[in-house]
Design an enzyme around this catalytic site. Structure first.
Site, PDB file in Angstrom:
ATOM      1  N   GLU A 104      76.028  62.674 -25.673  1.00  0.00           N
ATOM      2  CA  GLU A 104      76.611  63.925 -26.142  1.00  0.00           C
ATOM      3  C   GLU A 104      75.713  65.105 -25.790  1.00  0.00           C
ATOM      4  OE1 GLU A 104      78.261  61.838 -30.234  1.00  0.00           O
ATOM      5  OE2 GLU A 104      76.493  63.105 -30.284  1.00  0.00           O
ATOM      6  N   CYS A 117      72.213  71.824 -26.312  1.00  0.00           N
ATOM      7  CA  CYS A 117      71.487  70.737 -26.957  1.00  0.00           C
ATOM      8  C   CYS A 117      71.626  69.491 -26.087  1.00  0.00           C
ATOM      9  CB  CYS A 117      72.078  70.534 -28.348  1.00  0.00           C
ATOM     10  SG  CYS A 117      71.293  69.225 -29.269  1.00  0.00           S
ATOM     11  N   CYS A 124      69.255  55.543 -29.848  1.00  0.00           N
ATOM     12  CA  CYS A 124      67.877  55.870 -30.213  1.00  0.00           C
ATOM     13  C   CYS A 124      67.292  54.693 -30.978  1.00  0.00           C
ATOM     14  CB  CYS A 124      67.839  57.118 -31.094  1.00  0.00           C
ATOM     15  SG  CYS A 124      66.172  57.699 -31.490  1.00  0.00           S
ATOM     16  N   CYS A 128      65.914  56.764 -37.896  1.00  0.00           N
ATOM     17  CA  CYS A 128      65.862  57.713 -39.022  1.00  0.00           C
ATOM     18  C   CYS A 128      67.130  57.568 -39.860  1.00  0.00           C
ATOM     19  CB  CYS A 128      65.695  59.147 -38.509  1.00  0.00           C
ATOM     20  SG  CYS A 128      64.210  59.347 -37.506  1.00  0.00           S
ATOM     21  N   CYS A 131      70.420  59.936 -39.683  1.00  0.00           N
ATOM     22  CA  CYS A 131      70.848  60.326 -38.340  1.00  0.00           C
ATOM     23  C   CYS A 131      71.892  59.334 -37.818  1.00  0.00           C
ATOM     24  CB  CYS A 131      69.637  60.359 -37.422  1.00  0.00           C
ATOM     25  SG  CYS A 131      70.078  60.703 -35.712  1.00  0.00           S
ATOM     26  N   CYS A 347      73.995  64.970 -34.578  1.00  0.00           N
ATOM     27  CA  CYS A 347      73.466  64.030 -33.625  1.00  0.00           C
ATOM     28  C   CYS A 347      74.143  62.649 -33.694  1.00  0.00           C
ATOM     29  CB  CYS A 347      71.993  63.905 -33.985  1.00  0.00           C
ATOM     30  SG  CYS A 347      71.000  63.075 -32.821  1.00  0.00           S
TER      31      CYS A 347
HETATM   32  N1  SAH Z   1      64.551  62.553 -31.843  1.00  0.00           N
HETATM   33  C1  SAH Z   1      64.273  63.954 -31.887  1.00  0.00           C
HETATM   34  C2  SAH Z   1      65.396  64.837 -31.398  1.00  0.00           C
HETATM   35  C3  SAH Z   1      66.821  64.516 -31.814  1.00  0.00           C
HETATM   36  S1  SAH Z   1      67.367  64.916 -33.446  1.00  0.00           S
HETATM   37  C4  SAH Z   1      63.836  64.348 -33.258  1.00  0.00           C
HETATM   38  O1  SAH Z   1      63.886  63.525 -34.147  1.00  0.00           O
HETATM   39  O2  SAH Z   1      63.386  65.475 -33.447  1.00  0.00           O
HETATM   40  C5  SAH Z   1      67.295  66.670 -33.594  1.00  0.00           C
HETATM   41  C6  SAH Z   1      67.161  67.103 -35.059  1.00  0.00           C
HETATM   42  O3  SAH Z   1      68.380  66.846 -35.778  1.00  0.00           O
HETATM   43  C7  SAH Z   1      66.066  66.361 -35.779  1.00  0.00           C
HETATM   44  O4  SAH Z   1      65.290  67.241 -36.552  1.00  0.00           O
HETATM   45  C8  SAH Z   1      66.857  65.422 -36.656  1.00  0.00           C
HETATM   46  O5  SAH Z   1      66.107  65.016 -37.752  1.00  0.00           O
HETATM   47  C9  SAH Z   1      68.064  66.253 -37.012  1.00  0.00           C
HETATM   48  N2  SAH Z   1      69.213  65.498 -37.527  1.00  0.00           N
HETATM   49  C10 SAH Z   1      69.571  64.230 -37.256  1.00  0.00           C
HETATM   50  N3  SAH Z   1      70.684  63.890 -37.940  1.00  0.00           N
HETATM   51  C11 SAH Z   1      71.048  64.966 -38.655  1.00  0.00           C
HETATM   52  C12 SAH Z   1      72.129  65.245 -39.558  1.00  0.00           C
HETATM   53  N4  SAH Z   1      73.045  64.340 -39.842  1.00  0.00           N
HETATM   54  N5  SAH Z   1      72.189  66.485 -40.104  1.00  0.00           N
HETATM   55  C13 SAH Z   1      71.258  67.414 -39.815  1.00  0.00           C
HETATM   56  N6  SAH Z   1      70.242  67.214 -38.970  1.00  0.00           N
HETATM   57  C14 SAH Z   1      70.118  66.000 -38.400  1.00  0.00           C
END
Ligand code: SAH
Length: 374
Positions: A104, A117, A124, A128, A131, A347
């Site tokens: 995406e 973005c 991944c 986390c 996510c 994401c």
């Molecule tokens: N792996 C990298 C980049 C991808 S995520 C990282 O972790 O920074 C980009 C940002 O979106 C990160 O800060 C992540 O924590 C956040 N993110 C992921 N899922 C999310 C969600 N459901 N709502 C809001 N932010 C989210």
């Protein structure tokens, strides 16, 4: 409003993708072919400046060389198979790669800015908890060509009047877990023989792979760094961001202190606001203490809920109270509204909505989440 797109057929790829090769790589290829080295720069111009998708379009390259190139290489394209447009003008592209993997990219207009973005991996491995991409697991690394290919796909979606101005690596994947390809993509984006984009307008977001953060800034001193922080104490952070067990807060902060930032440059710390999980005044006070020695800016991100997520977005009041505490502690803090909620722009969300989750992963995920909530 969802707009269905043509189904891209995956080209077979016995040949190597030439898009993704840096100038030195292209020079090697050209010299191996017994051609003059300066042709490499011409070809790079066609690939990265003009964004052509066929060798025939390279009109100042001799036909014989174009043929030789076409025998050995393809020009990879990443095709938008699905575009969803949000009421707030955010546009999300679901892109298919040559082997059928999907990623995406999101186009986010805001005033004069148009931010793209970008993804660096299909899926991944970081796991986390909040996510959606994590639920897919890691499928594979993207190539440098697939990373920059997203920029061309996004340009195709924009009309003549709108241009991309900023680039953030906040799509699917952990950029620093795919460093060699990220390195080549950034090189192509920034080089004068490539896309000539300003490093200042590029932000790499990481979950906190400490040694690779140092590496990134050594290689690209002007690129902006964002660190996904999300919790001010190890126990909580390890639950939300499992990589914290490997690089705990002390290591992360220490690494950030040592980064060769130039005056006025600041590291952005992203903090997803999760209701009753990490959004109390106590958390805010702990965060102030931790970040005080750094040149830090905090981005409070509204949690973007998705199907199967066990978290809720924090209340507006809680977010504003959190921000006020950071500001009183002399830390710049902004609230990032979640964009494109109606199109599942968080994401990994679009992918997961369309494909569903692998069952085993989904239940393991639910179990882990239950243990956090409890
Ligand atoms: N792996 C990298 C980049 C991808 S995520 C990282 O972790 O920074 C980009 C940002 O979106 C990160 O800060 C992540 O924590 C956040 N993110 C992921 N899922 C999310 C969600 N459901 N709502 C809001 N932010 C989210």
């Amino acid at each position: 409003v969802k707009v269905a797109r043509h189904n891209a057929t995956a080209p077979s790829s016995a040949k190597r993708d030439i898009r993704g090769l840096t100038l030195p790589d292209l020079e090697n290829v050209i010299e191996e072919m017994g051609e003059s080295k300066y042709r490499a720069r011409q070809i790079a111009g066609w690939l990265y400046n003009r964004g052509v998708e066929s060798f025939d379009a390279m009109s100042d390259v001799p036909a014989s060389l174009r043929e030789k190139l076409a025998e050995r290489f393809t020009i990879g394209s990443v095709a938008a198979v699905f575009v969803s447009r949000s009421a707030d003008s955010t546009r999300k592209l679901l892109l298919t790669l040559h082997d059928g993997e999907q990623i995406e990219s999101v186009i986010i207009p805001a005033g004069e800015r148009v931010t793209l973005c970008l993804s660096t991996q299909a899926g991944c491995a970081m796991g986390c908890e909040f996510c959606a991409t994590a639920m897919m697991g890691l499928r594979r690394n993207l190539t440098a060509g697939e990373i920059v290919g997203q920029i061309f796909a996004a340009r195709n979606e924009l009309d003549e009047t709108k241009h991309l101005t900023n680039y953030v690596f906040m799509g699917m994947g952990e950029p620093l877990a795919n460093y060699p390809r990220l390195h080549d993509a950034l090189t192509i984006m920034a080089a004068d023989w490539g896309m000539s984009l300003s490093q200042r307008r590029i932000t790499v977001s990481t979950v906190g792979i400490a040694p690779m953060m140092e590496r990134l800034l050594a290689d690209f001193p002007v690129v902006n760094l964002a660190v996904s922080f999300h919790a001010p104490a190890d126990e909580l952070r390890s639950r939300l961001v499992p990589l914290n067990r490997r690089y705990p807060l002390a290591t992360l902060i220490d690494t950030c202190r040592r980064l060769p930032l130039r005056r006025r440059d600041r590291i952005t710390f992203e903090y997803v606001m999760l209701k009753r999980v990490n959004d109390s005044p106590i958390h805010a006070a702990q965060l102030v203490k931790l970040l005080a020695p750094l040149c830090a800016k905090v981005n409070l991100i509204m949690f973007n809920p998705f199907d199967g997520a066990q978290f809720e977005p924090s209340d507006r009041d809680a977010v504003e109270r959190f921000q006020a505490i950071l500001r009183r502690g002399k830390i710049t803090a902004t609230i990032r509204e979640s964009r494109g909620r109606d199109i599942a722009a968080a994401c990994g969300q679009l992918y997961v909505e369309r494909h569903g989750l692998p069952a085993r992963r989904a239940s393991r995920h639910a179990a882990r989440l239950a243990s956090i909530a409890g």
